[in-house]
Design an enzyme around this catalytic site. Structure first.
Site, short mmCIF file in Angstrom:
data_model
loop_
_atom_site.label_atom_id
_atom_site.label_comp_id
_atom_site.label_asym_id
_atom_site.label_seq_id
_atom_site.Cartn_x
_atom_site.Cartn_y
_atom_site.Cartn_z
N CYS A 104 11.53 -39.02 12.42
CA CYS A 104 13.02 -38.80 12.59
C CYS A 104 13.37 -38.94 14.01
CB CYS A 104 13.69 -37.28 12.19
SG CYS A 104 15.10 -37.05 12.20
N CYS A 111 12.28 -28.51 15.04
CA CYS A 111 12.07 -28.99 13.66
C CYS A 111 10.73 -29.66 13.86
CB CYS A 111 12.86 -29.72 13.32
SG CYS A 111 12.48 -30.96 12.00
N1 SAH Z 1 18.19 -34.45 9.03
C1 SAH Z 1 18.57 -33.72 7.80
C2 SAH Z 1 17.62 -33.59 6.69
C3 SAH Z 1 16.22 -32.91 7.04
S1 SAH Z 1 16.13 -31.31 7.68
C4 SAH Z 1 19.29 -32.37 8.54
O1 SAH Z 1 18.90 -31.88 9.47
O2 SAH Z 1 19.96 -31.76 7.63
C5 SAH Z 1 16.57 -30.15 6.43
C6 SAH Z 1 16.95 -28.92 6.83
O3 SAH Z 1 15.62 -28.17 7.08
C7 SAH Z 1 17.62 -28.72 8.08
O4 SAH Z 1 18.70 -27.81 7.73
C8 SAH Z 1 16.75 -28.28 9.01
O5 SAH Z 1 17.37 -27.92 10.07
C9 SAH Z 1 15.76 -27.51 8.29
N2 SAH Z 1 14.76 -27.25 8.97
C10 SAH Z 1 13.89 -27.98 9.93
N3 SAH Z 1 12.75 -27.29 10.49
C11 SAH Z 1 12.84 -26.09 9.82
C12 SAH Z 1 11.77 -25.05 9.87
N4 SAH Z 1 10.94 -25.13 10.79
N5 SAH Z 1 12.24 -23.78 9.19
C13 SAH Z 1 13.48 -23.85 8.38
N6 SAH Z 1 14.12 -24.78 8.25
C14 SAH Z 1 14.03 -25.89 9.01
#
Ligand code: SAH
Length: 328
Positions: A104, A111
C-alpha cells in the site's frame, strides 16, 4: 481466472457463445478446476487447462484459526504477495476480506501493510481470484475490501469485481469498500451504478492526531472527506460505516469520542470500534473498559456504535501481517 483470456481463447477455439457462461457458472460455484466441469467436452477441458490458468494466483500458505477463520497467503505471477481472509460466524455469515493492492502506498503508522513496500494495483482477476479461492472452501455471503491496499486507488478494477461477486453469492448490498478517505475514489463510487456500502477508516477526529497516525490526512482533510461521504449519502441514502481503530492512550479518550460525535451525524454514520490487532508497531490496543467508555460516549450522543469481534488472532490475521512475515 482471467475472464478476458477465457473469452478470447474460447473464441479462437471456435466454441459456441454459451461456453463462457457455462464455465463461469462452475467457477463461481466453487469448482476446483476445469476437470469438474462435466458438461464440457473432455478435449476442451484439457485445452483450457493448458491455455487459461484456472487461477491468476498461487497459494503459498493457508492458516486456519480455532474460530474457523481462514487466511490465505497468495502470490501473483510476478511474485507479489497478497493476503485474503474468510471469517465464519455462528449465525451463518461468511464474510471475506480481500486485497486490492499488493502492499500500500499510504503509510498509516499502525498498519502492517503500510510498513511494506508498495507493489502495484491488482488486476480485477487477481482480486476476483481471492474470492474464488475462498469460495472453494465454503459458501460466501459478505465481502469487504479491507485487505491490503487502498481500494479507492484501484476503483475501476474493484467495481468490475463487485459486478461479478453476486454470482458467488455476495450481493452488492452485502459488499463494502473501505477507504482512508481517498476523495476522488469516493466521488467515483458515488457516481457509479454499483450499490455497495461505503466504510471510512477515520481513526481520529482531531486533525493533528489524524495526520500523525495517517499521513494521508494532509492530502484530504477531515472536512474534505466528510463532504465526499455526505455526497455519497445524499445520492444513495445508505448509512456510512466509520471504522475507528482503538489505540491505547492515543485516540481512545472520551474527549476524542466527543470530537468524533461532533464531526458526524448519527443518522448518516454508524461507528464500528476496532480492537487493535497488535503488529510490530509502537502501539498497544486499548483496554476493554476504555473501549466501552468510548462507545458509551458515542451512544450518549445518539450514535449507533458497535465493537468489532476479534477474529483469527492466533493466525496473524491483521492487515498485512502474514505478507510482512513472509517477506522478512
Ligand atoms: N485502505 C483501506 C482498506 C484497508 S485497511 C482503509 O484504510 O480503509 C482495512 C481496515 O483495517 C482499516 O480500517 C485499517 O485501519 C484496519 N487495520 C489496519 N491494521 C490494523 C490492525 N493492526 N488492527 C486492526 N485493524 C487494522
Amino acid at each position: 481466472m482471467d475472464l478476458n483470456l477465457l473469452r478470447s481463447t474460447l473464441e479462437e477455439l471456435g466454441q459456441p457463445k454459451f461456453r463462457f457462461e457455462q464455465i463461469w457458472k462452475w467457477t463461481a460455484g466453487g469448482a476446483a478446476g476445469y476437470h469438474e466441469m462435466s458438461n464440457l467436452p473432455a478435449a476442451l477441458r484439457d485445452e483450457l487447462t493448458e491455455r487459461v490458468p484456472f487461477s491468476t494466483l498461487t497459494e503459498d500458505r493457508r492458516a486456519t484459526a480455532s474460530d474457523g477463520t481462514v487466511k490465505l497467503l497468495l502470490h501473483t505471477h510476478d511474485g507479489r504477495p497478497i493476503e485474503t481472509v474468510l471469517m465464519r460466524y455462528k449465525d451463518g455469515r461468511r464474510s471475506i476480506c480481500v486485497s486490492s493492492q499488493s502492499g500500500c502506498p499510504l503509510t498509516c503508522t499502525f498498519c502492517a501493510t503500510g510498513a511494506m513496500k508498495f507493489g502495484r494495483n491488482l488486476t480485477a482477476w487477481e482480486i476476483l481470484d481471492q474470492a474464488l479461492h475462498l469460495r472453494r472452501i465454503d459458501e460466501l455471503n459478505h465481502c469487504v475490501f479491507m485487505g491490503m491496499g487502498e481500494p479507492m486507488m484501484n476503483l475501476p478494477n474493484v467495481l468490475e469485481v463487485c459486478r461479478r461477486l453476486p454470482d458467488l453469492g455476495i450481493t452488492n448490498r452485502r459488499t463494502g469498500i473501505s477507504t482512508v478517505g481517498w476523495v476522488p475514489g469516493i466521488d467515483q463510487l458515488t457516481e457509479s451504478d454499483v450499490p455497495v456500502r461505503l466504510a471510512w477508516s477515520l481513526h481520529s477526529a482531531d486533525p493533528q492526531l489524524r495526520t500523525d497516525i495517517m499521513p494521508v490526512n494532509e492530502r484530504y482533510s477531515l472536512a474534505d472527506v466528510k463532504a465526499a461521504c455526505d455526497r455519497f449519502y445524499e445520492k444513495r441514502r445508505k448509512m456510512i460505516f466509520v471504522e475507528y481503530i482503538m489505540l491505547g492512550g492515543v485516540n481512545d479518550s472520551v474527549e476524542q469520542a466527543q470530537l468524533l460525535a461532533d464531526l458526524l451525524e448519527p443518522w448518516k454514520y454508524k461507528i464500528n470500534l476496532i480492537p487493535y490487532n497488535p503488529t510490530d508497531s509502537v502501539y498497544d490496543g486499548s483496554e476493554r473498559e476504555q473501549i466501552e467508555r468510548f462507545r458509551q460516549k458515542l451512544e450518549d450522543n445518539g450514535f449507533n456504535a458497535t465493537t468489532r469481534l476479534i477474529r483469527g488472532r492466533d493466525i496473524d490475521a491483521a492487515c498485512g501481517q502474514l505478507a510482512a512475515k513472509a517477506a522478512a
